[in-house]
Every structure is written in C-alpha cells, then in structure tokens.
Design a protein around this motif. Structure first.
Motif: not given
Length: 180
Positions: A153, A179-180
């Motif tokens: 991320a 992803t975050d």
C-alpha cells in the motif's frame, strides 16, 4: 563460506568486481547512508548471500559498463531513495531469492545510466513497500520471466519513462498490489 562485510564510510562500496566473484550463502553485507553492497563494472558477480542496506540513498546491487550480477540471495534496502538493484549499463539477473525496497522514493529494480542497462527478473520476488517503487525503467530494459512482484500500500508498481525505458513481460508474471 561465511562472514560479514560492513560498509560504513559514506559513498563506499562493500564489494567492487571486475572479474569473477561468488558471494556464498553464509555471507552478509550490510551498509548505511550512501553506500553500495556489490558494484560490478566488468565481469560477473553472483550473490547467494544476504545484503541489508539501511539509510538514505543506499544501493544493494549496481552494474555499470559490461558488469553483470546474478542474484539468488536476499537483497533488502531500507531508506529514502534506497535502490535494491540498479543496472546502469550492465546486466542484473534476479534468478531467485528476493529484492526488496522499503521507504519513500526507494526503487526495487532500476535501469538507467548513459545507455541503459538490462534487468532480467526470471524468478524470486520483487517487493516495494512504504512508498517505494517496484520497477522504474528510465533507460534500458526490465524483462519479467516469472518473478513475483509484490507492491505494498502507498507504493507504486511500475514507471516507464520517456527516456527509452522498457518494461517487458516475456512470460506469465504474478503482480500482487495491496490497498490501504
């Protein structure tokens, strides 16, 4: 074989190669700010050991001119602007093992220099995390032939510049992007 090479002086190189060099699996190379683990200007160096560089602008593997490096070991660089493998005008082959960049503006694989080098990612893993870039082809070519790419991320998977850099997927390559 075993042993350690600690690179402590600014702008220093742990191993400079102009012939044939083998870093055994038991060898550890460490360094801090503005240092390089292995620099090959000519001939072939093979890394089966562990390279751990921590600090601003550190580099794990660098080739220039007609130098060549084959990596089957572990290369981990941490710090702002840290580069895992930089092929300036030579060739780096990531045959197995891992190359990891961790930190803002760090780069796992980079091709550049006056003409541009070549990196062949034929196996192992290429990792970028905490703001690093996995692959940056400024000049030269980065070929993928089966390596696994892991992009954390807040990191970037690929950059191909307008200076003639090429990223070429020669065969199936796995890219994991978090992803975050």
């Amino acid at each position: 074989n075993s042993g350690s090479i600690n690179v402590t002086g600014k702008d220093s190189i742990g191993v400079f190669n102009k012939g044939t060099l083998m870093i055994a699996s038991g060898v550890n190379i460490t360094g801090k700010d503005n240092t390089t683990g292995i620099y090959s200007a000519d001939g072939t160096a093979t890394n089966n050991g562990t390279i751990t560089m921590t600090g601003a602008s550190v580099k794990g593997l660098v080739t220039d001119k007609t130098g060549s490096i084959v990596n089957t070991g572990t290369v981990a660089v941490t710090g702002k602007g840290a580069v895992g493998a930089a092929s300036l005008d030579g060739t780096i082959t990531a045959a197995a093992g891992s190359i990891t960049a961790d930190g803002t503006s760090g780069i796992a694989l980079y091709t550049g220099g006056s003409v541009g080098g070549t990196i062949n990612a034929n196996g192992g893993t290429i990792d970028a995390k905490n703001g690093a870039i996995n692959v940056f082809a400024d000049k030269g070519t980065i070929n993928f032939n089966g390596a696994t790419i892991n992009t954390g991320a807040n990191s970037l998977a690929f950059i191909q510049s307008s200076n003639g850099g090429i990223v070429d997927f020669k065969s199936a390559t796995t890219a994991n992007i978090a992803t975050d």
